[in-house]
Structures are given as structure tokens and as C-alpha cells.
Design a protein around this motif. Structure first.
Motif, mmCIF file in Angstrom:
data_model
loop_
_atom_site.group_PDB
_atom_site.id
_atom_site.type_symbol
_atom_site.label_atom_id
_atom_site.label_comp_id
_atom_site.label_asym_id
_atom_site.label_seq_id
_atom_site.Cartn_x
_atom_site.Cartn_y
_atom_site.Cartn_z
ATOM 1 N N ALA A 18 0.808 -1.221 0.000
ATOM 2 C CA ALA A 18 0.000 0.000 0.000
ATOM 3 C C ALA A 18 0.845 1.277 0.000
ATOM 4 N N HIS A 19 2.099 1.145 -0.411
ATOM 5 C CA HIS A 19 2.954 2.333 -0.507
ATOM 6 C C HIS A 19 4.066 2.042 -1.514
ATOM 7 N N LEU A 20 3.695 2.030 -2.783
ATOM 8 C CA LEU A 20 4.657 1.679 -3.826
ATOM 9 C C LEU A 20 4.851 2.846 -4.784
ATOM 10 N N HIS A 21 6.120 3.197 -5.000
ATOM 11 C CA HIS A 21 6.459 4.212 -6.000
ATOM 12 C C HIS A 21 7.206 3.564 -7.154
ATOM 13 N N TYR A 22 6.897 4.032 -8.347
ATOM 14 C CA TYR A 22 7.680 3.654 -9.526
ATOM 15 C C TYR A 22 8.187 4.967 -10.133
ATOM 16 N N GLY A 122 -1.742 11.199 -3.508
ATOM 17 C CA GLY A 122 -0.541 11.037 -2.693
ATOM 18 C C GLY A 122 0.359 9.979 -3.311
ATOM 19 N N GLU A 123 1.380 9.665 -2.610
ATOM 20 C CA GLU A 123 1.823 10.164 -1.334
ATOM 21 C C GLU A 123 2.284 11.617 -1.463
ATOM 22 N N PHE A 124 1.884 12.437 -0.502
ATOM 23 C CA PHE A 124 2.478 13.765 -0.405
ATOM 24 C C PHE A 124 3.134 13.932 0.953
ATOM 25 N N SER A 233 6.008 -0.940 0.938
ATOM 26 C CA SER A 233 7.453 -1.053 0.710
ATOM 27 C C SER A 233 8.134 0.312 0.705
ATOM 28 N N ASP A 234 7.415 1.354 0.255
ATOM 29 C CA ASP A 234 7.993 2.682 0.034
ATOM 30 C C ASP A 234 9.258 2.599 -0.818
ATOM 31 N N THR A 235 9.075 2.270 -2.090
ATOM 32 C CA THR A 235 10.204 2.190 -3.030
ATOM 33 C C THR A 235 10.553 3.595 -3.538
#
Ligand SMILES: [Zn+2]
Length: 281
Positions: A18-22, A122-124, A233-235
Motif C-alpha cells: 500500500a505504498h509503492l512508488h515507480y 498522494g503520497e504527499f 514497501s515505500d520504493t
């Protein structure tokens, strides 16, 4: 001294990241692409991730994940797209007072993604809580409330209160549940006061006990509020992609210290229910 043999079995069910950035460093689609979309889906599949909250700087990364529907389906992964507020690094510290961000968000929402409508914002980040009262922050919180969009916010406890004062019915996921290590008692107070507030757990100080198991105070918090937490994960940098398997193994390790139904709620079902993603098994 207890050894690893004392550790509980890790959680083996599905994970919702629930916290993935690409982000553009992972793939800029014109020059370097260290982590092509196919690699991303293979990585997620290997880790047992079955759904992702995708949000990226720029939003092009999220569009690319959403557009690769065949690859996502083949890997058994549902993409839940969010509109991120950032075109570049400078936007991290200026978005809340920049009207062009509102325009970009509304434009992205109207276009949607190949995986369907955007489900959140978000995420902001807000590095100073007072900026939660700035005009664009107010406007976007109200927009989220009106359109039933979930907000993923990397902020402190004070900013949580300010953001929810603008839009008390908004669904807010607190990224990291206080990356500065706000006391558990304060987290509890906010959860009591704001029934729709949820917490994401990457980078949360004090979560684990130093051996990778769950700390007693966080275990007690999860037992009290099993429906309010999600994992991620917060990638945010490529190193997180390099170690994605380890990150998710760490999550499975501490989830294993919870009763299996609670582990599944936090590892999968809370986020899946929030976004209406069907159970994979
Ligand atoms: Zn992040």
C-alpha cells in the motif's frame, strides 16, 4: 539469548503493498530504465504481493504500471492507481501553495488510468505541519472527501489533525504512521478520534524488537485496531527495489508474530477492502 529458532513462522498469505512508488529514477521511459515494468511485476510476484497502491513521480510511472495490464494479470497483481502531486523534487516542498498542482491533479483524475479510475491522492509530504492549512492542501483534502478518494500522507501527528479538520470524512492513510516516531499513545489517540484514519507501516520506528519480531507495544496496538493498518514497501529510491524481497520478507516476519487472521488483515485485507480488491485465494 534467544536465537532465530524462537521466531514465529512468517506470514505466508497475500500482501497488499500500500505504498509503492515507480519513480523516474526506476524508469524514465526515454533514457535509462533500470527497472522495466516486467522486472517490477516479476519482483512483486516473487514476494507474494497481489495488489499495489501505485503512485509515482512523475505520474507516468503509475500510468506505465497500469497500462501493462497483461503483465499485471499474468503476475496476479491488481493495480490501484493514485495521483501523485509531484512532477519533480521541488514539488515535495512547494505543492501545498502551488495552484498548478491542483490543475494537474484534476487533469489526471479526469483522464484516469488504463487500470481504471484513480482511487486516491498522494503520497504527499508536509515537513511542517502548518502547511497542512495552506490553500492547495485544503482544496485537495476537500476534493478527496467529495470524490471518495483515499489520501496517502507522509506527515506528523499535528498535520493529521489539520488535514482531517478540512475534510473530516476523508479517508486518510498515514504513511509510516509517524516516521518521526510519535509515541504509540499519541497514535492511539488519533485513531480513537478519527475512525477513518489508517496507518501504513514502512519505516515506522519502534515497530520491531531488534530481532525482526514485533515489539510488544505495536503488537498490542494491532490487536486493539486490527482493521486500521496496512503494509508498504515505500520504493522511494532504487535501493528499495534492489532489496524488495528482503523488505517483504521482513514484513512477513513480524506479521508472523500476530494471530493469523490479524496478520492477514494487516498484510492484505484492510487495503483490499478499502479499495474493493477481491481476495486472490
Ligand atoms: Zn513514499
Amino acid at each position: 539469548m534467544a536465537g532465530p529458532a524462537d521466531a514465529a513462522d512468517p506470514y505466508r498469505g497475500p500482501l497488499f503493498d500500500a505504498h509503492l512508488h515507480y519513480n523516474v529514477e526506476a524508469c524514465d521511459f526515454r533514457a535509462a530504465c533500470p527497472y522495466p515494468v516486467a522486472h517490477v511485476y516479476a519482483t512483486l510476484q516473487r514476494a507474494g504481493v497481489r495488489a499495489i497502491l501505485a503512485n509515482s513521480r512523475t505520474n507516468e510511472g503509475t500510468h506505465a504500471l497500469a497500462a501493462a495490464g497483461d503483465a499485471a494479470r499474468a503476475a496476479g497483481i491488481t493495480v490501484v492507481p493514485f495521483v501523485r502531486l509531484y512532477r519533480n523534487r521541488a514539488d515535495y516542498t512547494g505543492w501545498f501553495a502551488d495552484d498548478s498542482i491542483t490543475t494537474m491533479v484534476i487533469d489526471e483524475l479526469s483522464k484516469g488510468s488504463a487500470a481504471g479510475a484513480f482511487r486516491g491522492l498522494g503520497e504527499f509530504h508536509l515537513y511542517e505541519a502548518a502547511n497542512a492549512d495552506a490553500p492547495v492542501a485544503r482544496r485537495l483534502m476537500r476534493l478527496a472527501q467529495e470524490r471518495d478518494l483515499v489520501v496517502l500522507a507522509h506527515v506528523d501527528d499535528d498535520a493529521i489533525e489539520r488535514l482531517l479538520a478540512h475534510a473530516p470524512q476523508a479517508r486518510l492513510i498515514w504513511a509510516h504512521t509517524g516516521i518521526g516516531g510519535v509515541p504509540v499513545a499519541r497514535v492511539q489517540e488519533l485513531f480513537e478520534r478519527h475512525p477513518r484514519l489508517m496507518g501504513e507501516l514502512s519505516y515506522r520506528p519502534g515497530l520491531t524488537d531488534g530481532r525482526g519480531g514485533l515489539s510488544p507495544e505495536w503488537r498490542a496496538l494491532f490487536m486493539r485496531w486490527p482493521g486500521r493498518f496496512v503494509v508498504g514497501s515505500d520504493t522511494w529510491v532504487n535501493a528499495r527495489w534492489d532489496h524488495y524481497d528482503v523488505l517483504m520478507a521482513d514484513v512477513r516476519r513480524w506479521l508472523g508474530d500476530l494471530p493469523p487472521p490479524v496478520a492477514r488483515r494487516i498484510g492484505w485485507a484492510n487495503a483490499a477492502e478499502l479499495f474493493g480488491v477481491p481476495s486472490p485465494d
